[in-house]
Design an enzyme around this catalytic site. Structure first.
Site, PDB file in Angstrom:
ATOM      1  N   TRP A 146       0.803  -1.219   0.000  1.00 48.89           N
ATOM      2  CA  TRP A 146       0.000   0.000   0.000  1.00 48.89           C
ATOM      3  C   TRP A 146       0.838   1.272   0.000  1.00 48.89           C
ATOM      4  CZ3 TRP A 146       1.763   2.457   4.200  1.00 48.89           C
ATOM      5  CH2 TRP A 146       2.169   1.711   5.300  1.00 48.89           C
ATOM      6  N   ASN A 147       2.131   1.182   0.245  1.00 48.60           N
ATOM      7  CA  ASN A 147       2.901   2.417   0.430  1.00 48.60           C
ATOM      8  C   ASN A 147       3.216   3.120  -0.888  1.00 48.60           C
ATOM      9  OD1 ASN A 147       4.709   0.220  -0.127  1.00 48.60           O
ATOM     10  ND2 ASN A 147       6.411   1.469   0.579  1.00 48.60           N
ATOM     11  N   LYS A 170      -2.587  -8.375  -7.466  1.00 42.79           N
ATOM     12  CA  LYS A 170      -3.402  -8.112  -6.274  1.00 42.79           C
ATOM     13  C   LYS A 170      -2.885  -6.877  -5.554  1.00 42.79           C
ATOM     14  CE  LYS A 170      -3.458  -9.485  -1.967  1.00 42.79           C
ATOM     15  NZ  LYS A 170      -4.119  -8.315  -1.327  1.00 42.79           N
ATOM     16  N   PRO A 171      -3.610  -5.740  -5.657  1.00 42.50           N
ATOM     17  CA  PRO A 171      -3.201  -4.566  -4.886  1.00 42.50           C
ATOM     18  C   PRO A 171      -3.560  -4.725  -3.419  1.00 42.50           C
ATOM     19  CG  PRO A 171      -5.209  -4.100  -6.133  1.00 42.50           C
ATOM     20  CD  PRO A 171      -4.781  -5.493  -6.492  1.00 42.50           C
ATOM     21  N   VAL A 225       8.603  -8.748   6.113  1.00 45.89           N
ATOM     22  CA  VAL A 225       9.445  -9.940   6.145  1.00 45.89           C
ATOM     23  C   VAL A 225       8.661 -11.199   6.485  1.00 45.89           C
ATOM     24  CG1 VAL A 225      11.398 -11.035   7.305  1.00 45.89           C
ATOM     25  CG2 VAL A 225      11.514  -8.619   6.713  1.00 45.89           C
ATOM     26  N   THR A 227       5.497 -11.993   6.171  1.00 48.19           N
ATOM     27  CA  THR A 227       4.630 -12.421   5.080  1.00 48.19           C
ATOM     28  C   THR A 227       5.456 -12.971   3.929  1.00 48.19           C
ATOM     29  OG1 THR A 227       3.074 -10.676   5.705  1.00 48.19           O
ATOM     30  CG2 THR A 227       2.745 -11.719   3.566  1.00 48.19           C
ATOM     31  N   GLU A 245      10.713  -8.733  -2.171  1.00 46.20           N
ATOM     32  CA  GLU A 245      11.308  -7.494  -1.643  1.00 46.20           C
ATOM     33  C   GLU A 245      10.645  -7.226  -0.305  1.00 46.20           C
ATOM     34  OE1 GLU A 245      11.676  -4.290  -0.107  1.00 46.20           O
ATOM     35  OE2 GLU A 245      10.459  -3.410  -1.711  1.00 46.20           O
ATOM     36  N   CYS A 279      10.243   1.537   1.780  1.00 45.08           N
ATOM     37  CA  CYS A 279      11.178   0.490   2.201  1.00 45.08           C
ATOM     38  C   CYS A 279      12.617   0.973   2.153  1.00 45.08           C
ATOM     39  CB  CYS A 279      10.993  -0.757   1.351  1.00 45.08           C
ATOM     40  SG  CYS A 279      11.004  -0.461  -0.417  1.00 45.08           S
ATOM     41  N   GLU A 375      12.762  -2.496  11.366  1.00 49.30           N
ATOM     42  CA  GLU A 375      12.301  -1.478  10.425  1.00 49.30           C
ATOM     43  C   GLU A 375      11.179  -0.664  11.063  1.00 49.30           C
ATOM     44  OE1 GLU A 375      10.965  -1.103   5.774  1.00 49.30           O
ATOM     45  OE2 GLU A 375      10.315  -2.896   6.865  1.00 49.30           O
ATOM     46  N   LYS A 445      20.432 -10.296   2.583  1.00 51.15           N
ATOM     47  CA  LYS A 445      20.062 -10.750   3.940  1.00 51.15           C
ATOM     48  C   LYS A 445      18.537 -10.879   4.058  1.00 51.15           C
ATOM     49  CE  LYS A 445      22.485  -7.708   6.431  1.00 51.15           C
ATOM     50  NZ  LYS A 445      23.231  -7.118   7.559  1.00 51.15           N
ATOM     51  N   GLY A 448      15.240  -9.820   1.319  1.00 47.19           N
ATOM     52  CA  GLY A 448      14.605 -10.508   0.221  1.00 47.19           C
ATOM     53  C   GLY A 448      15.554 -11.160  -0.750  1.00 47.19           C
ATOM     54  N   GLU A 452      14.134  -6.448  -9.081  1.00 47.83           N
ATOM     55  CA  GLU A 452      13.220  -5.857 -10.041  1.00 47.83           C
ATOM     56  C   GLU A 452      13.941  -4.684 -10.707  1.00 47.83           C
ATOM     57  OE1 GLU A 452       8.784  -6.711  -8.591  1.00 47.83           O
ATOM     58  OE2 GLU A 452       9.824  -5.375  -7.213  1.00 47.83           O
TER      59      GLU A 452
END
Length: 471
Positions: A146-147, A170-171, A225, A227, A245, A279, A375, A445, A448, A452
């Site tokens: 969503w960010n 899937k948004p 992470v 998920t 990611e 991120c 994070e 690490k 991910g 991309e």
């Protein structure tokens, strides 16, 4: 109510249920979308399977032209799409406009690569002619956070479709509206039915069904992470290709020879862009002790100039957090730090309607404080004093994240040392945060696997096949 795009048709969820989308600045419901589940995931994958053979046979140049036509339509609709993105995500209009334009730029970039999709041929005496083909993977799934919902959708759609794959996208549940509107522009640009399908619903049912579907050949997931680990486990039984990611805790190192004005401006911009919900945002700053007082003063001054408010407001530099969970998380972190760190500015909710939180800068954190380990996905910036570059790099590398990092210095030797020793998939020198579509994006690490962006992103949406010909 907006509908899902499955097989070129706009449809409701099989359950008939919907979910509301809320403006994070006002808490007002601004729309609703279908509450999709496993049956809808199956229908979308089936539609993508049905479109695969036809789309993969379309010449790459024509596939690129479809992306270019879509980009042109997006540019024509920038104002409308950006305003919708502000309403559902919360970011300031300027940032939303940049994001929508960035999506168009990504499609244009991949359209420009359409002539580079080809294999290799070589002749050998022993084995005859060897042909190496690049073939589409098949049905791909893109799961978008969503960010930065529009730009990250572009990172997934562009290379997947250009390489001849079909996709189910899937948004995130809080930010589906702008993505669905862009789906309509793909239809108007002439994308065949079923090549791009957009489904809406929660990750635990709809997302799970997509990731585990046996016909899906690749999953590209951007998110947190825990998920991401689950996605990897769920995809393993069917040996799906994966790009994950999973966020970062990006450090910035400010050396004593840095341009402190430039560094402070870059750090403030890199931390509070999109309310800190990026991120690759600056999430920790390590500054040399000899310049720490001056640097902290500059950061405080620049942070306090940020105007917080509804993203559609004039002069607003930071909008609200996107959701209640993020808002409550920032309050909890600030409360926990209040007894053990020194706040230079901020540290509280604004007291107005909406999920607004003041831009916050903290220093004198104890070893092991949460912002130095995890994070922090919001507008809290810790500033840590260090004696030298060795100590700074040790601190920067001390978490399990490795997405991005920056070093601010006028010394080529120090810059090279930072680029060599910082454990990150992206290292900036005298800048931070932004990354163009030409540059590979991803981490190391716990941040991910896979990349991309960039020309080699097409390799991650194709499989090589070797053909040996002897006549």
């Amino acid at each position: 109510m907006m509908k899902m795009l499955i097989g070129g048709a706009w449809t409701d969820a099989s359950s008939g249920r919907t979910m509301g989308v809320v403006n994070p600045a006002t808490w007002a419901e601004i729309g609703s979308v279908p509450l999709g589940g496993p049956e809808d995931a199956g229908a979308a994958v089936e539609a993508a399977e049905g479109a695969l053979a036809g789309w993969s046979e379309v010449p790459a140049l024509e596939r690129g032209r479809v992306l270019a036509r879509t980009a042109a339509l997006v540019r024509e609709e920038v104002g409308r799409l950006a305003a919708l993105l502000v309403a559902e995500q919360g970011k300031p209009l300027r940032e939303a406009t940049d994001e929508v334009r960035g999506f168009a730029h990504i499609l244009e970039y991949y359209a420009g690569l359409s002539s580079s999709l080809h294999g290799e041929t070589m002749a050998t005496k022993a084995y005859g002619r060897i042909v190496i083909e690049k073939r589409p993977l098949g049905v791909c799934v893109g799961i978008v956070p969503w960010n930065m919902p529009v730009i990250i959708a572009g990172w997934k759609i562009g290379p997947a479709l250009l390489a001849g794959n079909t996709m189910v996208l899937k948004p995130a549940s809080t930010t589906p509206l702008t993505t669905l509107e862009i789906g309509e522009l793909f239809v108007r640009a002439g994308l065949p039915p079923g090549v791009l399908n957009i489904v809406t619903g929660p990750g635990e049912s709809l997302g799970e069904a997509l990731v585990t579907h046996p016909a899906v050949r690749k999953v590209s997931f951007t998110g947190e992470v825990g998920t991401g680990r689950h996605v990897a486990e769920a995809a393993a039984p069917t040996m799906k290709h994966l790009t994950l990611e999973l966020g970062g805790s990006d450090p910035a190192i400010v050396c004593d020879d840095a341009d402190l004005e430039e560094a402070a401006a870059g750090v403030v911009r890199g931390r509070f862009y999109n309310c800190g919900q990026v991120c690759t945002a600056v999430k920790r700053v390590y500054v040399f002790s000899s310049v720490a007082d001056r640097f902290r003063a500059l950061v405080k001054e620049k942070t306090e100039r940020i105007v917080v408010g509804d993203g559609m407001g004039a002069g607003v530099g930071m909008g609200p957090l996107n959701n209640a969970a993020g808002y409550e998380r920032m309050q909890q972190i600030a409360d926990d730090l209040s007894g053990e760190a020194r706040f230079l500015t901020g540290g509280a909710a604004t007291g107005t309607k909406g999920w607004f939180f003041t831009p916050t800068v903290v220093t004198d954190l104890p070893a092991g404080a949460l912002p130095l380990r995890e994070e922090v996905f919001g507008p809290i910036l810790p500033v840590i004093e260090v004696h030298d570059l060795d100590e700074a790099i040790e601190g920067a590398n001390s978490t399990n994240y490795g997405l991005g990092a920056s070093i601010w210095t006028k010394s080529l030797e120090r810059a090279e040392r930072g680029c060599r020793d910082l454990e990150a998939g992206i290292v900036w020198v005298n800048q931070h945060l932004k990354i163009p579509p030409e540059a590979p994006f991803g981490g190391t690490k716990g941040s991910g696997i896979g990349r991309e962006n960039g020309p080699r992103s097409l390799d991650r949406y194709t499989e090589e096949r070797s053909i040996l010909i002897r006549l």
